[in-house]
Design a protein around this motif. Structure first.
Motif, PDB file in Angstrom:
ATOM      1  N   ARG A   1     -23.920  14.693   2.369  1.00  0.00           N
ATOM      2  CA  ARG A   1     -23.627  15.854   1.522  1.00  0.00           C
ATOM      3  C   ARG A   1     -24.787  16.833   1.491  1.00  0.00           C
ATOM      4  O   ARG A   1     -24.592  18.043   1.430  1.00  0.00           O
ATOM      5  CB  ARG A   1     -23.309  15.398   0.089  1.00  0.00           C
ATOM      6  CG  ARG A   1     -21.942  14.779  -0.088  1.00  0.00           C
ATOM      7  CD  ARG A   1     -21.531  14.785  -1.551  1.00  0.00           C
ATOM      8  NE  ARG A   1     -22.504  14.162  -2.428  1.00  0.00           N
ATOM      9  CZ  ARG A   1     -22.557  12.865  -2.702  1.00  0.00           C
ATOM     10  NH1 ARG A   1     -21.672  12.032  -2.149  1.00  0.00           N
ATOM     11  NH2 ARG A   1     -23.470  12.380  -3.528  1.00  0.00           N
ATOM     12  N   MET A   2     -26.000  16.317   1.529  1.00  0.00           N
ATOM     13  CA  MET A   2     -27.177  17.180   1.474  1.00  0.00           C
ATOM     14  C   MET A   2     -27.504  17.800   2.829  1.00  0.00           C
ATOM     15  O   MET A   2     -28.442  18.596   2.935  1.00  0.00           O
ATOM     16  CB  MET A   2     -28.388  16.406   0.940  1.00  0.00           C
ATOM     17  CG  MET A   2     -28.253  16.001  -0.511  1.00  0.00           C
ATOM     18  SD  MET A   2     -29.774  15.314  -1.210  1.00  0.00           S
ATOM     19  CE  MET A   2     -30.013  13.876  -0.194  1.00  0.00           C
TER      20      MET A   2
ATOM     21  N   GLU B   1     -23.690   8.561   2.059  1.00  0.00           N
ATOM     22  CA  GLU B   1     -22.788   9.665   1.744  1.00  0.00           C
ATOM     23  C   GLU B   1     -23.546  10.826   1.090  1.00  0.00           C
ATOM     24  O   GLU B   1     -23.236  11.999   1.325  1.00  0.00           O
ATOM     25  CB  GLU B   1     -21.683   9.202   0.795  1.00  0.00           C
ATOM     26  CG  GLU B   1     -20.964   7.917   1.204  1.00  0.00           C
ATOM     27  CD  GLU B   1     -21.732   6.666   0.799  1.00  0.00           C
ATOM     28  OE1 GLU B   1     -21.813   6.349  -0.401  1.00  0.00           O
ATOM     29  OE2 GLU B   1     -22.264   6.012   1.729  1.00  0.00           O
ATOM     30  N   GLU B   2     -24.527  10.496   0.255  1.00  0.00           N
ATOM     31  CA  GLU B   2     -25.315  11.543  -0.387  1.00  0.00           C
ATOM     32  C   GLU B   2     -26.163  12.280   0.639  1.00  0.00           C
ATOM     33  O   GLU B   2     -26.306  13.513   0.570  1.00  0.00           O
ATOM     34  CB  GLU B   2     -26.198  10.953  -1.487  1.00  0.00           C
ATOM     35  CG  GLU B   2     -26.952  12.009  -2.285  1.00  0.00           C
ATOM     36  CD  GLU B   2     -27.672  11.423  -3.485  1.00  0.00           C
ATOM     37  OE1 GLU B   2     -28.395  12.188  -4.164  1.00  0.00           O
ATOM     38  OE2 GLU B   2     -27.520  10.215  -3.779  1.00  0.00           O
ATOM     39  N   GLN B   3     -26.709  11.555   1.593  1.00  0.00           N
ATOM     40  CA  GLN B   3     -27.512  12.204   2.624  1.00  0.00           C
ATOM     41  C   GLN B   3     -26.654  13.117   3.498  1.00  0.00           C
ATOM     42  O   GLN B   3     -27.113  14.169   3.943  1.00  0.00           O
ATOM     43  CB  GLN B   3     -28.228  11.149   3.467  1.00  0.00           C
ATOM     44  CG  GLN B   3     -29.224  10.314   2.666  1.00  0.00           C
ATOM     45  CD  GLN B   3     -30.015   9.353   3.523  1.00  0.00           C
ATOM     46  OE1 GLN B   3     -30.639   9.758   4.494  1.00  0.00           O
ATOM     47  NE2 GLN B   3     -29.989   8.070   3.175  1.00  0.00           N
TER      48      GLN B   3
ATOM     49  N   LEU C   1     -31.057   6.286  -1.535  1.00  0.00           N
ATOM     50  CA  LEU C   1     -30.033   7.311  -1.340  1.00  0.00           C
ATOM     51  C   LEU C   1     -28.884   6.776  -0.482  1.00  0.00           C
ATOM     52  O   LEU C   1     -29.088   6.418   0.672  1.00  0.00           O
ATOM     53  CB  LEU C   1     -30.630   8.540  -0.652  1.00  0.00           C
ATOM     54  CG  LEU C   1     -31.674   9.328  -1.432  1.00  0.00           C
ATOM     55  CD1 LEU C   1     -32.177  10.487  -0.596  1.00  0.00           C
ATOM     56  CD2 LEU C   1     -31.109   9.832  -2.745  1.00  0.00           C
TER      57      LEU C   1
END
Length: 319
Positions: free
Chosen positions: A234-235, A230-232, A227
């Motif tokens: 966003r979540m 940036e995805e972490q 992951l």
């Protein structure tokens, strides 16, 4: 009433195991070179169990074994080569274990992968379903004789709140006919882990063998390696500066429910449950979005169908 314990979300594995004497018991922990596996093994070892570390990287496992021996004052754990993405490796590991041990008291199926790119295991199974579920399915099945030889064996199946993302698609678990989604695949594999605990208990509970599923909580471990940061963000797992969401647990806290499932007196003779925060989980309620299980994860009929499908896929019967 749901089963509870004196422990909670912030209890640690060492706190849970304190007061238990596991001398003479044999425990196997998969995925034992990082995160939850390390702390689960540490707790069981500290209580006197003979611990076997199921690891992909033997060199790393041997270094960890030395560290665990030094930190607990116990004999060093045994290191067992085990790659759950290869059924050949799983079968060889089981054979090696059985050549060394006549009994297995505690099997903690802890290893796993999360949100991987689309791919397949050595045997052609979708990576997450094949590794998280089928690898452990074959390992447990191959070790049934050793589990039966223990007076009150327990199996701990690491599931996740991620199971709420997806039921198991029993007609297409490999994403052969539907678009791949890494989160649906992860959710499916974690539902499979919970259904495995149900199916195992229904088959072998009368023989004194029980399995429970565990949601350890949110913990930052090697599981997140696929992951992007940036995805972490966003979540909501971390902020832009990299500070973790305060709901996350430490590995020591995350391992607590696994250890409770393995040693808790409250769970003697009990299986087929979904456990979280060192207590029995409740059905999901939108008013408590951070906890609870979806009914399909503990559905007996689906557990039976998954068991039959899994046997067909791996070409083995476990009775």
């Amino acid at each position: 009433m749901p089963i509870t314990s004196p422990f909670g979300a912030r209890s640690t594995a060492l706190e849970v195991v304190r007061g238990h004497d596991l001398s003479g018991q044999v425990a196997l922990v998969t995925g034992a070179t990082s995160g939850l596996g390390v702390e689960t093994a540490r707790a069981l070892l500290s209580a006197g169990a003979s611990v076997v570390l199921g690891v992909r990287d033997v060199t790393r496992g041997e270094a960890l074994a030395r560290e665990l021996a030094a930190s607990t004052g116990q004999a060093a754990p045994e290191v067992l080569a085990l790659d759950l993405s290869s059924l050949g490796s799983v079968r060889a590991a089981a054979e090696t274990f059985l050549a060394r041990h006549s009994r297995l008291d505690l099997l903690v199926n802890n290893a796993g992968v999360m949100a991987t790119p689309f791919g397949h295991t050595e045997d052609g199974f979708e990576t997450q379903f094949g590794t998280n579920h089928l690898g452990h399915f074959v390992l447990t099945g191959r070790l049934l004789g050793a589990l039966r030889a223990a007076p009150a064996a327990r199996v701990v199946a690491l599931s996740s709140a991620g199971h709420r993302l997806s039921d198991v698609d029993l007609t297409d678990p490999q994403f052969a006919r539907r678009p791949y989604d890494k989160w649906l695949a992860y959710g499916q594999s974690k539902t499979a882990n919970a259904l495995f605990a149900v199916g195992f208990t229904e088959r072998f509970g009368a023989q004194g063998l029980y399995a429970n599923a565990v949601h350890p909580g949110g913990i930052m471990t090697g599981l997140q390696k696929f992951l992007p940061r940036e995805e972490q963000v966003r979540m909501g797992w971390m902020d832009e500066a990299g500070n973790l969401n305060p709901v996350f647990k430490t590995p020591e806290q995350g391992a607590a429910t696994s250890v409770w499932a393995a040693v808790g007196d409250e769970l003697r003779g009990v299986g087929g449950l979904y456990l979280e925060d060192a207590r029995e989980g409740l059905p999901y309620d939108a008013a408590r979005p951070q906890e609870g299980y979806r009914p399909y994860a503990l559905d007996s009929e689906r557990a039976q169908r998954l068991w039959a499908l899994s046997e067909d896929l791996v070409g083995e019967r476990f009775d």
